[in-house]
Design a protein around this motif. Structure first.
Motif, PDB file in Angstrom:
ATOM      1  N   ARG A   6      24.192 -43.112   4.321  1.00 45.72           N
ATOM      2  CA  ARG A   6      23.027 -43.389   3.614  1.00 45.72           C
ATOM      3  C   ARG A   6      21.897 -43.206   4.525  1.00 45.72           C
ATOM      4  NH1 ARG A   6      21.875 -43.848  -3.166  1.00 45.72           N
ATOM      5  NH2 ARG A   6      23.861 -43.350  -4.184  1.00 45.72           N
TER       6      ARG A   6
ATOM      7  N   SER B  43      21.126 -38.022   7.880  1.00 42.12           N
ATOM      8  CA  SER B  43      20.620 -37.752   6.197  1.00 42.12           C
ATOM      9  C   SER B  43      19.158 -38.733   5.864  1.00 42.12           C
ATOM     10  CB  SER B  43      21.594 -39.329   5.978  1.00 42.12           C
ATOM     11  OG  SER B  43      22.604 -39.337   6.461  1.00 42.12           O
ATOM     12  N   LYS B  44      18.789 -39.231   6.217  1.00 41.36           N
ATOM     13  CA  LYS B  44      17.670 -39.266   6.347  1.00 41.36           C
ATOM     14  C   LYS B  44      16.537 -38.091   6.228  1.00 41.36           C
ATOM     15  CE  LYS B  44      17.377 -44.186   6.714  1.00 41.36           C
ATOM     16  NZ  LYS B  44      16.558 -44.966   7.485  1.00 41.36           N
TER      17      LYS B  44
ATOM     18  N   LYS C 270      18.050 -35.313   3.613  1.00 37.36           N
ATOM     19  CA  LYS C 270      17.854 -35.333   2.576  1.00 37.36           C
ATOM     20  C   LYS C 270      15.952 -34.551   2.180  1.00 37.36           C
ATOM     21  CE  LYS C 270      16.416 -39.221  -1.478  1.00 37.36           C
ATOM     22  NZ  LYS C 270      17.513 -37.985  -2.276  1.00 37.36           N
ATOM     23  N   GLN C 271      14.822 -35.292   3.012  1.00 37.23           N
ATOM     24  CA  GLN C 271      14.305 -34.726   3.022  1.00 37.23           C
ATOM     25  C   GLN C 271      13.689 -33.183   3.097  1.00 37.23           C
ATOM     26  OE1 GLN C 271      11.225 -36.212   5.871  1.00 37.23           O
ATOM     27  NE2 GLN C 271       8.833 -34.622   5.201  1.00 37.23           N
TER      28      GLN C 271
ATOM     29  N   GLN D  64      14.700 -31.574   0.087  1.00 34.69           N
ATOM     30  CA  GLN D  64      13.267 -31.964  -1.077  1.00 34.69           C
ATOM     31  C   GLN D  64      12.977 -30.439  -0.704  1.00 34.69           C
ATOM     32  OE1 GLN D  64      12.650 -35.197  -0.592  1.00 34.69           O
ATOM     33  NE2 GLN D  64      14.119 -36.309  -2.441  1.00 34.69           N
TER      34      GLN D  64
ATOM     35  N   LEU E 126      27.078 -39.147  -0.159  1.00 34.98           N
ATOM     36  CA  LEU E 126      26.135 -37.909   0.386  1.00 34.98           C
ATOM     37  C   LEU E 126      25.516 -36.888  -0.645  1.00 34.98           C
ATOM     38  CD1 LEU E 126      26.823 -38.144   4.128  1.00 34.98           C
ATOM     39  CD2 LEU E 126      25.107 -38.829   2.774  1.00 34.98           C
TER      40      LEU E 126
ATOM     41  N   TYR F 270      23.671 -38.545  -3.160  1.00 31.96           N
ATOM     42  CA  TYR F 270      21.823 -38.896  -2.788  1.00 31.96           C
ATOM     43  C   TYR F 270      21.141 -37.981  -2.200  1.00 31.96           C
ATOM     44  CZ  TYR F 270      18.898 -40.498   1.220  1.00 31.96           C
ATOM     45  OH  TYR F 270      18.439 -41.008   2.280  1.00 31.96           O
ATOM     46  N   PHE F 271      21.753 -36.082  -1.685  1.00 36.00           N
ATOM     47  CA  PHE F 271      21.117 -35.545  -1.829  1.00 36.00           C
ATOM     48  C   PHE F 271      20.819 -34.778  -2.851  1.00 36.00           C
ATOM     49  CE2 PHE F 271      23.192 -34.892   3.290  1.00 36.00           C
ATOM     50  CZ  PHE F 271      22.566 -35.763   3.145  1.00 36.00           C
TER      51      PHE F 271
ATOM     52  N   LYS G 120      21.686 -35.418  -6.160  1.00 39.36           N
ATOM     53  CA  LYS G 120      21.011 -36.484  -7.485  1.00 39.36           C
ATOM     54  C   LYS G 120      20.699 -35.671  -8.725  1.00 39.36           C
ATOM     55  CE  LYS G 120      19.194 -40.187  -6.053  1.00 39.36           C
ATOM     56  NZ  LYS G 120      19.803 -41.340  -6.829  1.00 39.36           N
TER      57      LYS G 120
ATOM     58  N   ASP H 166      19.933 -47.278  -7.405  1.00 39.19           N
ATOM     59  CA  ASP H 166      20.838 -46.763  -7.167  1.00 39.19           C
ATOM     60  C   ASP H 166      21.874 -47.078  -7.562  1.00 39.19           C
ATOM     61  OD1 ASP H 166      19.624 -44.435  -6.127  1.00 39.19           O
ATOM     62  OD2 ASP H 166      20.021 -44.552  -4.104  1.00 39.19           O
TER      63      ASP H 166
END
Length: 308
Positions: free
Chosen positions: A121, A126-127, A130-131, A134, A170, A173-174, A176, A290
């Motif tokens: 994460r 990863s960060k 993830k954005q 989204q 992950l 995390y990605f 949800k 989380d």
């Protein structure tokens, strides 16, 4: 701040090195049953082979880096002592222990903070991804490959618990969302799992029979494919062309636009420990937001390994 570090194997040594590089940490009580692992000499570190020398001292959190089969033993001890806890993934070995852990938290009125160490994460890619996910909404297909040569250190857990657990987390995390198991082919050192999140198909593949270290994620949209190399911190974007070209030599040729982005690699463990230090220092409420997401990884792991 003061920390109690439990076990000093290979990962425990990494934790110790990073804790020493965090400005807020002024004292580390380091416990292991084997004295030979007391290698790093530093005025901030106090070693002992007897846990009772440390467990009732004043410290801000305990960092558990013991093998998974011992996690519940230490969690029970430090939940009863009402201590903040940072624990390596997965939080416990199986669903039964997870249910016992939930009961223990309620029965003891535990009011501190638990953090499960899922290092991916905190991967800089990863960060970024993830954005991006989204922004683009849900992909049609996600493929994750995590291959590692076998290690003498890890002989007691399946590759699913050792490696694939990172990618299960992950996906949580990605995306949800609730994850549905579709199919699996699970062996001790080589596993493939097919899952589904609404309209997204997910293929996870992990093995320890390779002689090559691979960490890759491929994300497929209608007009875009994203390929992410975790080791190189590199992301490639393959865009579908707006038109197809034909020549007398080829019935069809496709010109794909490729973009490449290389990110600066980060120290994931140090960033995660720093995040927990900040939370312990400043957050008022207990279990982290989380925690339920981390628990979902155990539920999925149980489904994957059930009847194997």
């Amino acid at each position: 701040m003061k920390v109690l570090l439990i076990w000093l194997g290979k990962m425990g040594q990494f934790h110790l090195q990073n804790l020493l590089n965090i400005e807020e940490i002024e004292k580390i009580y380091a416990f292991d049953v084997v004295e030979d692992v007391f290698k790093i000499k530093n005025e901030k570190v106090v070693y002992s082979t007897k846990l009772e020398d440390f467990e009732n001292l004043d410290y801000d959190f305990v960092d558990i880096v013991a093998p998974t089969k011992f996690h519940y033993f230490y969690l029970e001890k430090f939940i009863k002592l009402n201590k903040n806890i940072f624990v390596e993934k997965p939080i416990v070995a199986n669903l039964e222990e997870l249910e016992e852990l939930d009961s223990l938290i309620k029965e003891t009125w535990y009011n501190k903070k638990i953090w499960i160490w899922f290092i991916e994460r905190f991967n800089v890619v990863s960060k970024f991804l993830k954005q991006k996910i989204q922004e683009l909404w849900k992909p049609k297909l996600v493929e994750i490959f995590r291959y590692n040569p076998g290690s003498w250190r890890i002989q007691d857990v399946w590759v699913t618990e050792d490696l694939m657990i990172h990618d299960i987390d992950l996906i949580n995390y990605f995306l949800k969302d609730s994850i549905e198991m579709v199919g699996k082919n699970v062996d001790f050192d080589n596993s493939s799992v097919l899952m589904k999140v609404k309209n997204t198909n997910i293929l996870l593949s992990a093995n320890r029979i390779t002689q090559q270290k691979i960490r890759k994620i491929k994300i497929y949209y209608e007009n875009l494919t994203i390929v992410w190399d975790l080791i190189l911190a590199k992301i490639e974007f393959f865009h579908k062309p707006t038109e197809y070209l034909t020549t007398k030599w080829q019935d069809l040729s496709i010109s794909y636009l490729i973009e490449e982005k290389v990110l600066i690699k980060n120290n994931q463990l140090k960033e995660e420990l720093e995040e927990f230090v900040y939370i312990v220092k400043w957050w008022d409420y207990k279990l982290l937001a989380d925690y339920e997401s981390w628990k979902q990884s155990i539920y999925l792991l149980d489904k994957i390994l059930k009847n194997v």
